[in-house]
Structure formats: structure tokens, C-alpha cells
Scaffold this motif. Structure first.
Motif, mmCIF file in Angstrom:
data_model
loop_
_atom_site.group_PDB
_atom_site.id
_atom_site.type_symbol
_atom_site.label_atom_id
_atom_site.label_comp_id
_atom_site.label_asym_id
_atom_site.label_seq_id
_atom_site.Cartn_x
_atom_site.Cartn_y
_atom_site.Cartn_z
ATOM 1 N N MET A 1 -21.418 -40.771 -48.062
ATOM 2 C CA MET A 1 -22.626 -40.099 -47.570
ATOM 3 C C MET A 1 -23.786 -40.255 -48.564
ATOM 4 S SD MET A 1 -23.761 -36.196 -47.166
ATOM 5 C CE MET A 1 -24.010 -36.231 -48.920
ATOM 6 N N SER A 2 -24.916 -40.651 -48.054
ATOM 7 C CA SER A 2 -26.099 -40.757 -48.913
ATOM 8 C C SER A 2 -27.081 -39.642 -48.577
ATOM 9 C CB SER A 2 -26.799 -42.094 -48.684
ATOM 10 O OG SER A 2 -25.991 -43.151 -49.104
ATOM 11 N N LYS A 3 -27.943 -39.383 -49.522
ATOM 12 C CA LYS A 3 -28.996 -38.393 -49.280
ATOM 13 C C LYS A 3 -30.331 -39.111 -49.113
ATOM 14 C CE LYS A 3 -26.882 -34.465 -51.443
ATOM 15 N NZ LYS A 3 -26.913 -33.442 -52.467
ATOM 16 N N VAL A 4 -31.035 -38.719 -48.071
ATOM 17 C CA VAL A 4 -32.329 -39.335 -47.761
ATOM 18 C C VAL A 4 -33.408 -38.269 -47.943
ATOM 19 C CG1 VAL A 4 -33.698 -40.471 -45.956
ATOM 20 C CG2 VAL A 4 -31.207 -40.821 -46.038
ATOM 21 N N LEU A 5 -34.383 -38.565 -48.774
ATOM 22 C CA LEU A 5 -35.512 -37.644 -48.951
ATOM 23 C C LEU A 5 -36.736 -38.244 -48.265
ATOM 24 C CD1 LEU A 5 -36.938 -35.184 -50.237
ATOM 25 C CD2 LEU A 5 -37.300 -36.596 -52.292
ATOM 26 N N PHE A 25 -38.094 -43.895 -38.122
ATOM 27 C CA PHE A 25 -37.243 -44.425 -39.193
ATOM 28 C C PHE A 25 -35.994 -43.544 -39.339
ATOM 29 C CE2 PHE A 25 -35.596 -44.919 -43.393
ATOM 30 C CZ PHE A 25 -35.840 -46.237 -43.743
ATOM 31 N N VAL A 26 -36.205 -42.242 -39.397
ATOM 32 C CA VAL A 26 -35.077 -41.322 -39.604
ATOM 33 C C VAL A 26 -34.110 -41.380 -38.425
ATOM 34 C CG1 VAL A 26 -34.456 -38.869 -39.783
ATOM 35 C CG2 VAL A 26 -36.289 -39.810 -41.203
ATOM 36 N N ALA A 27 -34.647 -41.458 -37.208
ATOM 37 C CA ALA A 27 -33.768 -41.524 -36.026
ATOM 38 C C ALA A 27 -32.892 -42.775 -36.094
ATOM 39 C CB ALA A 27 -34.606 -41.518 -34.751
ATOM 40 N N ARG A 28 -33.484 -43.883 -36.454
ATOM 41 C CA ARG A 28 -32.710 -45.131 -36.563
ATOM 42 C C ARG A 28 -31.713 -45.052 -37.705
ATOM 43 N NH1 ARG A 28 -33.823 -49.603 -34.045
ATOM 44 N NH2 ARG A 28 -35.542 -49.535 -32.580
ATOM 45 N N TRP A 29 -32.180 -44.522 -38.813
ATOM 46 C CA TRP A 29 -31.304 -44.434 -39.989
ATOM 47 C C TRP A 29 -30.079 -43.560 -39.677
ATOM 48 C CZ3 TRP A 29 -31.787 -47.023 -44.600
ATOM 49 C CH2 TRP A 29 -30.881 -46.654 -45.585
ATOM 50 N N GLN A 30 -30.331 -42.438 -39.018
ATOM 51 C CA GLN A 30 -29.225 -41.522 -38.726
ATOM 52 C C GLN A 30 -28.238 -42.126 -37.728
ATOM 53 O OE1 GLN A 30 -31.475 -37.826 -37.974
ATOM 54 N NE2 GLN A 30 -30.357 -36.996 -39.718
ATOM 55 N N LYS A 31 -28.767 -42.955 -36.848
ATOM 56 C CA LYS A 31 -27.878 -43.623 -35.901
ATOM 57 C C LYS A 31 -26.951 -44.588 -36.649
ATOM 58 C CE LYS A 31 -28.232 -45.473 -31.283
ATOM 59 N NZ LYS A 31 -29.022 -46.302 -30.398
ATOM 60 N N ALA A 32 -27.541 -45.284 -37.617
ATOM 61 C CA ALA A 32 -26.750 -46.250 -38.389
ATOM 62 C C ALA A 32 -25.885 -45.579 -39.454
ATOM 63 C CB ALA A 32 -27.691 -47.271 -39.032
ATOM 64 N N HIS A 33 -26.344 -44.409 -39.944
ATOM 65 C CA HIS A 33 -25.634 -43.717 -41.034
ATOM 66 C C HIS A 33 -25.489 -42.241 -40.660
ATOM 67 C CE1 HIS A 33 -26.815 -47.241 -43.514
ATOM 68 N NE2 HIS A 33 -27.990 -47.095 -42.954
ATOM 69 N N PRO A 34 -24.635 -41.932 -39.695
ATOM 70 C CA PRO A 34 -24.579 -40.554 -39.176
ATOM 71 C C PRO A 34 -24.156 -39.504 -40.204
ATOM 72 C CG PRO A 34 -22.944 -41.978 -38.097
ATOM 73 C CD PRO A 34 -23.759 -42.851 -38.969
ATOM 74 N N GLN A 35 -23.495 -39.949 -41.277
ATOM 75 C CA GLN A 35 -23.038 -38.970 -42.284
ATOM 76 C C GLN A 35 -24.157 -38.568 -43.245
ATOM 77 O OE1 GLN A 35 -20.031 -37.937 -41.800
ATOM 78 N NE2 GLN A 35 -19.589 -39.549 -40.319
#
Ligand code: FMN
Length: 199
Positions: A1-5, A25-35
Motif C-alpha cells: 500500500m502506498s500513500k498518496v498526498l 488522476f485520483v480516480a484512475r490511480w485508485q482504480k489501478a491501486h485500490p489499496q
């Protein structure tokens, strides 16, 4: 799990292109990295004070010598720095205001470029202390500047982030937003295409 600020800096809550891009960006990122865990720091909603004598005093003095005002200034500033230290991925929204970044974003940088915490001075010169962080910077501009001598956002942000050790930096520019005709649509489409490729 990574942290995104995610750091937002448009003064507009409604109709902001940079906020729209960070949301996409966040929607796409969360889809690719749901954790992954996403934290949002909104510099327009929750203002960051300019550097002042209390904060500088707090930075310079040992805890036992700090005044109550210096301690209070430190608490607020530490929160901003701790958020950055904890993040693996930084997403900065940077609307262009008067050829540069918003003053709130400059203030945020003034807090987080902190000697002894995010960089240090060595015999070989200053050294960034942040490691293994990636940054994505989403700009929104009325005109077109990318790659030209009048772009004062990208060189400055690369220098400031590089100074603290963040060298893996990707810029996505949404440009021509106030130029009329098809320019805004084209600028936004170009930015979205880049965004799709990296997020
Ligand atoms: C106070 C202010 C100053 C601006 N200065 C510039 C500028 O110097 N160059 C430019 O291309 N656009 C400038 N713009 C246009 C913004 O960059 C553009 O509207 C952008 O979409 C703002 O970001 P936002 O949509 O996320 O709020 C300015 C806008 C405002 C409100």
C-alpha cells in the motif's frame, strides 16, 4: 500500500480545471491501486500561514527555549511536513496565477523545504533527504507556456522538489484554457491523454 498526498491550490472550489484533473488522476490511480491511501491537503480551504518569526524561531531553538507562539507555529508546520514525509506519491495541483504558482503553494513549499528534515547542508552542498517519492504536477493555465522561456512554474517546481530529493517528477499541463475557440478543449484533451497514460 502506498500513500498518496494530493495538494490542491486553486482558489476555486467550483469550475477549477486543476481540481478536475486531480479528481480524474485520483480516480484512475485508485482504480489501478485500490489499496492506496489518499490524503488531500486543500490550501484554499485550509490556509497555510506565511513563514513568520514565530515559525523561524521554533525551527531554530531547542524545544525548552521555544515560546508558546513558536510551539504553536511548529505544530501547524510539522503537520504539513509530516504529511509529505509519509507520502510515497505527491500530486500537486498548480494553477498559473500571474505567471507563477499560487502564493498558497509557495507558502506550503516554504514549510516543507525544511533544513534538517527534508534537506540538509553538507560539505558538498545541500542534499535532499526525501527518497523514493514520485510527484505528478497538474497545471492549469489560461495561455500556453510549456517548454518555453516564460514557463516559470515547471523549472521552479522541479528545482524546489529536487532540492528535497524528489526528482521523479511528471508534469501534465492543461494549457490555453482562456484562449477562446477550440484552444481550451484541445488543451484539456491533451492533458487528459497524458493523465491517462501516467495515472
Ligand atoms: C488571479 C489569476 C491570475 C492568472 N494569471 C494567469 C497567468 O499569468 N497566465 C495564464 O496563462 N493564466 C493565468 N490565469 C488563468 C488561470 O491559470 C486559469 O484560469 C486556470 O484554469 C486556473 O486554474 P483553476 O481552473 O484550477 O482554478 C490567471 C487566473 C487568475 C484567477
Amino acid at each position: 500500500m502506498s500513500k498518496v498526498l494530493v495538494v490542491e491550490s486553486s482558489v476555486r472550489q467550483e469550475g477549477s480545471v486543476s481540481r478536475q484533473l486531480t479528481a480524474e488522476f485520483v480516480a484512475r490511480w485508485q482504480k489501478a491501486h485500490p489499496q492506496d491511501q489518499v490524503t488531500v491537503r486543500d490550501l484554499a480551504r485550509d490556509g497555510v500561514p506565511h513563514l513568520d518569526a514565530d515559525l523561524l524561531g521554533g525551527w531554530m531553538k531547542p524545544a525548552a527555549e521555544q515560546s508558546a507562539a513558536e510551539q504553536a507555529a511548529l505544530v501547524r508546520s510539522n503537520q504539513l511536513t509530516d504529511e509529505l514525509l509519509a507520502a510515497d506519491v505527491l500530486v500537486l495541483a498548480a494553477p498559473m496565477y500571474n505567471f507563477a504558482i499560487p502564493s498558497t503553494l509557495k507558502s506550503w513549499l516554504d514549510h516543507v523545504l525544511r533544513a534538517g528534515v527534508t534537506f540538509q547542508y553538507t560539505a558538498q552542498g545541500p542534499q535532499g533527504l526525501l527518497q523514493d517519492k514520485r510527484a505528478f504536477i497538474l497545471t492549469a493555465r489560461g495561455g500556453v507556456y510549456a517548454g518555453g522561456p516564460l514557463d516559470q512554474q515547471e523549472p521552479y517546481l522541479r528545482q524546489a522538489l529536487g532540492f528535497i530529493g524528489i526528482t521523479d517528477v511528471t508534469f501534465i499541463h492543461a494549457e490555453g484554457l482562456n484562449m477562446g475557440g477550440d484552444a481550451a478543449e484541445q488543451g484539456l484533451a491533451k492533458a487528459r491523454k497524458q493523465l491517462e497514460a501516467v495515472a
